[in-house]
Design a protein around this motif. Structure first.
Motif, PDB file in Angstrom:
ATOM      1  N   MET A  84       0.843  -1.172   0.000  1.00 50.69           N
ATOM      2  CA  MET A  84       0.000   0.000   0.000  1.00 50.69           C
ATOM      3  C   MET A  84       0.898   1.248   0.000  1.00 50.69           C
ATOM      4  O   MET A  84       1.753   1.386   0.881  1.00 50.69           O
ATOM      5  CB  MET A  84      -0.884  -0.031   1.235  1.00 50.69           C
ATOM      6  CG  MET A  84      -1.861   1.082   1.302  1.00 50.69           C
ATOM      7  SD  MET A  84      -3.102   0.982   0.046  1.00 50.69           S
ATOM      8  CE  MET A  84      -4.493   0.478   0.935  1.00 50.69           C
ATOM      9  N   PRO A  85       0.717   2.144  -0.955  1.00 54.42           N
ATOM     10  CA  PRO A  85       1.549   3.349  -0.984  1.00 54.42           C
ATOM     11  C   PRO A  85       1.190   4.315   0.147  1.00 54.42           C
ATOM     12  O   PRO A  85       0.052   4.352   0.620  1.00 54.42           O
ATOM     13  CB  PRO A  85       1.242   3.968  -2.336  1.00 54.42           C
ATOM     14  CG  PRO A  85       0.121   3.229  -2.927  1.00 54.42           C
ATOM     15  CD  PRO A  85      -0.141   2.029  -2.102  1.00 54.42           C
ATOM     16  N   THR A  86       2.167   5.090   0.528  1.00 53.54           N
ATOM     17  CA  THR A  86       1.957   6.098   1.562  1.00 53.54           C
ATOM     18  C   THR A  86       1.182   7.275   0.973  1.00 53.54           C
ATOM     19  O   THR A  86       1.114   7.431  -0.243  1.00 53.54           O
ATOM     20  CB  THR A  86       3.304   6.594   2.108  1.00 53.54           C
ATOM     21  OG1 THR A  86       4.002   7.255   1.062  1.00 53.54           O
ATOM     22  CG2 THR A  86       4.137   5.449   2.658  1.00 53.54           C
ATOM     23  N   PRO A  87       0.605   8.129   1.825  1.00 52.87           N
ATOM     24  CA  PRO A  87      -0.098   9.301   1.311  1.00 52.87           C
ATOM     25  C   PRO A  87       0.814  10.225   0.494  1.00 52.87           C
ATOM     26  O   PRO A  87       0.376  10.811  -0.499  1.00 52.87           O
ATOM     27  CB  PRO A  87      -0.602  10.007   2.567  1.00 52.87           C
ATOM     28  CG  PRO A  87      -0.755   8.916   3.564  1.00 52.87           C
ATOM     29  CD  PRO A  87       0.372   7.955   3.268  1.00 52.87           C
ATOM     30  N   ALA A  88       2.069  10.349   0.879  1.00 52.19           N
ATOM     31  CA  ALA A  88       3.002  11.187   0.122  1.00 52.19           C
ATOM     32  C   ALA A  88       3.255  10.603  -1.263  1.00 52.19           C
ATOM     33  O   ALA A  88       3.355  11.342  -2.249  1.00 52.19           O
ATOM     34  CB  ALA A  88       4.313  11.318   0.884  1.00 52.19           C
ATOM     35  N   ALA A  89       3.338   9.290  -1.358  1.00 54.00           N
ATOM     36  CA  ALA A  89       3.541   8.647  -2.657  1.00 54.00           C
ATOM     37  C   ALA A  89       2.296   8.788  -3.528  1.00 54.00           C
ATOM     38  O   ALA A  89       2.404   9.030  -4.738  1.00 54.00           O
ATOM     39  CB  ALA A  89       3.894   7.179  -2.468  1.00 54.00           C
ATOM     40  N   LEU A  90       1.120   8.641  -2.944  1.00 53.44           N
ATOM     41  CA  LEU A  90      -0.116   8.834  -3.704  1.00 53.44           C
ATOM     42  C   LEU A  90      -0.223  10.254  -4.239  1.00 53.44           C
ATOM     43  O   LEU A  90      -0.645  10.478  -5.375  1.00 53.44           O
ATOM     44  CB  LEU A  90      -1.329   8.513  -2.833  1.00 53.44           C
ATOM     45  CG  LEU A  90      -1.622   7.046  -2.605  1.00 53.44           C
ATOM     46  CD1 LEU A  90      -2.751   6.880  -1.597  1.00 53.44           C
ATOM     47  CD2 LEU A  90      -1.977   6.376  -3.906  1.00 53.44           C
ATOM     48  N   PHE A  91       0.144  11.237  -3.406  1.00 52.27           N
ATOM     49  CA  PHE A  91       0.123  12.622  -3.841  1.00 52.27           C
ATOM     50  C   PHE A  91       1.075  12.845  -5.010  1.00 52.27           C
ATOM     51  O   PHE A  91       0.735  13.519  -5.989  1.00 52.27           O
ATOM     52  CB  PHE A  91       0.484  13.551  -2.674  1.00 52.27           C
ATOM     53  CG  PHE A  91       0.549  14.994  -3.065  1.00 52.27           C
ATOM     54  CD1 PHE A  91      -0.614  15.707  -3.305  1.00 52.27           C
ATOM     55  CD2 PHE A  91       1.769  15.632  -3.220  1.00 52.27           C
ATOM     56  CE1 PHE A  91      -0.559  17.042  -3.683  1.00 52.27           C
ATOM     57  CE2 PHE A  91       1.834  16.957  -3.602  1.00 52.27           C
ATOM     58  CZ  PHE A  91       0.665  17.680  -3.827  1.00 52.27           C
ATOM     59  N   VAL A 138       8.055   2.769 -10.000  1.00 51.22           N
ATOM     60  CA  VAL A 138       8.902   3.275  -8.916  1.00 51.22           C
ATOM     61  C   VAL A 138       8.151   3.118  -7.606  1.00 51.22           C
ATOM     62  O   VAL A 138       7.005   3.554  -7.483  1.00 51.22           O
ATOM     63  CB  VAL A 138       9.263   4.763  -9.170  1.00 51.22           C
ATOM     64  CG1 VAL A 138      10.088   5.312  -8.033  1.00 51.22           C
ATOM     65  CG2 VAL A 138       9.993   4.920 -10.484  1.00 51.22           C
ATOM     66  N   ASP A 139       8.808   2.508  -6.615  1.00 52.63           N
ATOM     67  CA  ASP A 139       8.118   2.288  -5.344  1.00 52.63           C
ATOM     68  C   ASP A 139       8.642   3.159  -4.203  1.00 52.63           C
ATOM     69  O   ASP A 139       7.993   3.251  -3.167  1.00 52.63           O
ATOM     70  CB  ASP A 139       8.188   0.820  -4.950  1.00 52.63           C
ATOM     71  CG  ASP A 139       9.612   0.311  -4.825  1.00 52.63           C
ATOM     72  OD1 ASP A 139      10.532   1.005  -5.264  1.00 52.63           O
ATOM     73  OD2 ASP A 139       9.787  -0.800  -4.289  1.00 52.63           O
ATOM     74  N   ARG A 140       9.770   3.792  -4.362  1.00 50.11           N
ATOM     75  CA  ARG A 140      10.322   4.660  -3.314  1.00 50.11           C
ATOM     76  C   ARG A 140       9.773   6.081  -3.469  1.00 50.11           C
ATOM     77  O   ARG A 140       9.776   6.642  -4.566  1.00 50.11           O
ATOM     78  CB  ARG A 140      11.837   4.723  -3.403  1.00 50.11           C
ATOM     79  CG  ARG A 140      12.515   3.390  -3.356  1.00 50.11           C
ATOM     80  CD  ARG A 140      12.831   3.031  -1.953  1.00 50.11           C
ATOM     81  NE  ARG A 140      13.575   1.787  -1.937  1.00 50.11           N
ATOM     82  CZ  ARG A 140      13.650   1.039  -0.882  1.00 50.11           C
ATOM     83  NH1 ARG A 140      13.072   1.403   0.223  1.00 50.11           N
ATOM     84  NH2 ARG A 140      14.320  -0.087  -0.922  1.00 50.11           N
ATOM     85  N   THR A 141       9.327   6.670  -2.359  1.00 53.44           N
ATOM     86  CA  THR A 141       8.724   7.998  -2.409  1.00 53.44           C
ATOM     87  C   THR A 141       9.738   9.049  -2.836  1.00 53.44           C
ATOM     88  O   THR A 141       9.423   9.910  -3.674  1.00 53.44           O
ATOM     89  CB  THR A 141       8.129   8.356  -1.036  1.00 53.44           C
ATOM     90  OG1 THR A 141       7.198   7.341  -0.660  1.00 53.44           O
ATOM     91  CG2 THR A 141       7.416   9.687  -1.085  1.00 53.44           C
ATOM     92  N   TRP A 142      10.932   8.991  -2.308  1.00 54.81           N
ATOM     93  CA  TRP A 142      11.929  10.001  -2.660  1.00 54.81           C
ATOM     94  C   TRP A 142      12.309   9.905  -4.137  1.00 54.81           C
ATOM     95  O   TRP A 142      12.571  10.913  -4.781  1.00 54.81           O
ATOM     96  CB  TRP A 142      13.177   9.885  -1.774  1.00 54.81           C
ATOM     97  CG  TRP A 142      13.939   8.608  -1.935  1.00 54.81           C
ATOM     98  CD1 TRP A 142      13.751   7.452  -1.242  1.00 54.81           C
ATOM     99  CD2 TRP A 142      14.997   8.341  -2.855  1.00 54.81           C
ATOM    100  NE1 TRP A 142      14.631   6.484  -1.675  1.00 54.81           N
ATOM    101  CE2 TRP A 142      15.407   7.001  -2.664  1.00 54.81           C
ATOM    102  CE3 TRP A 142      15.644   9.094  -3.815  1.00 54.81           C
ATOM    103  CZ2 TRP A 142      16.433   6.416  -3.410  1.00 54.81           C
ATOM    104  CZ3 TRP A 142      16.658   8.513  -4.550  1.00 54.81           C
ATOM    105  CH2 TRP A 142      17.041   7.189  -4.340  1.00 54.81           C
TER     106      TRP A 142
END
Length: 70
Positions: free
Chosen positions: A1-8, A46-50
């Motif tokens: 499940m992606p984080t909210p920052a990643a979804l944004f 890409v799965d990393r938020t940064w």
């Protein structure tokens, strides 16, 4: 499940990609269309938020660098 920052980031860069495709079609320029497609597709791989933010910022910068000359 992606984080909210990643979804944004996914939503933000996909919207920018959609706008770039529409702009490229209006200007009949392939550079914004290609970069727009890349902006739409890369979040799926890409799965990393940064990394999402870094690649998205680099692709948005490339929209400015490779803009059609007028």
């Amino acid at each position: 499940m992606p984080t909210p920052a990643a979804l944004f980031a996914m939503i933000l860069f996909s919207l920018i990609g959609l706008a770039a495709i529409r702009y490229g079609r209006r200007q009949m320029a392939w550079e914004p269309i290609a970069i727009g497609v890349a902006l739409l597709v890369y979040p799926y791989f890409v799965d990393r938020t940064w990394l999402l933010y870094g690649l998205g910022a680099a692709l948005c910068l490339s929209l400015y660098v490779f803009r059609p000359s007028r």
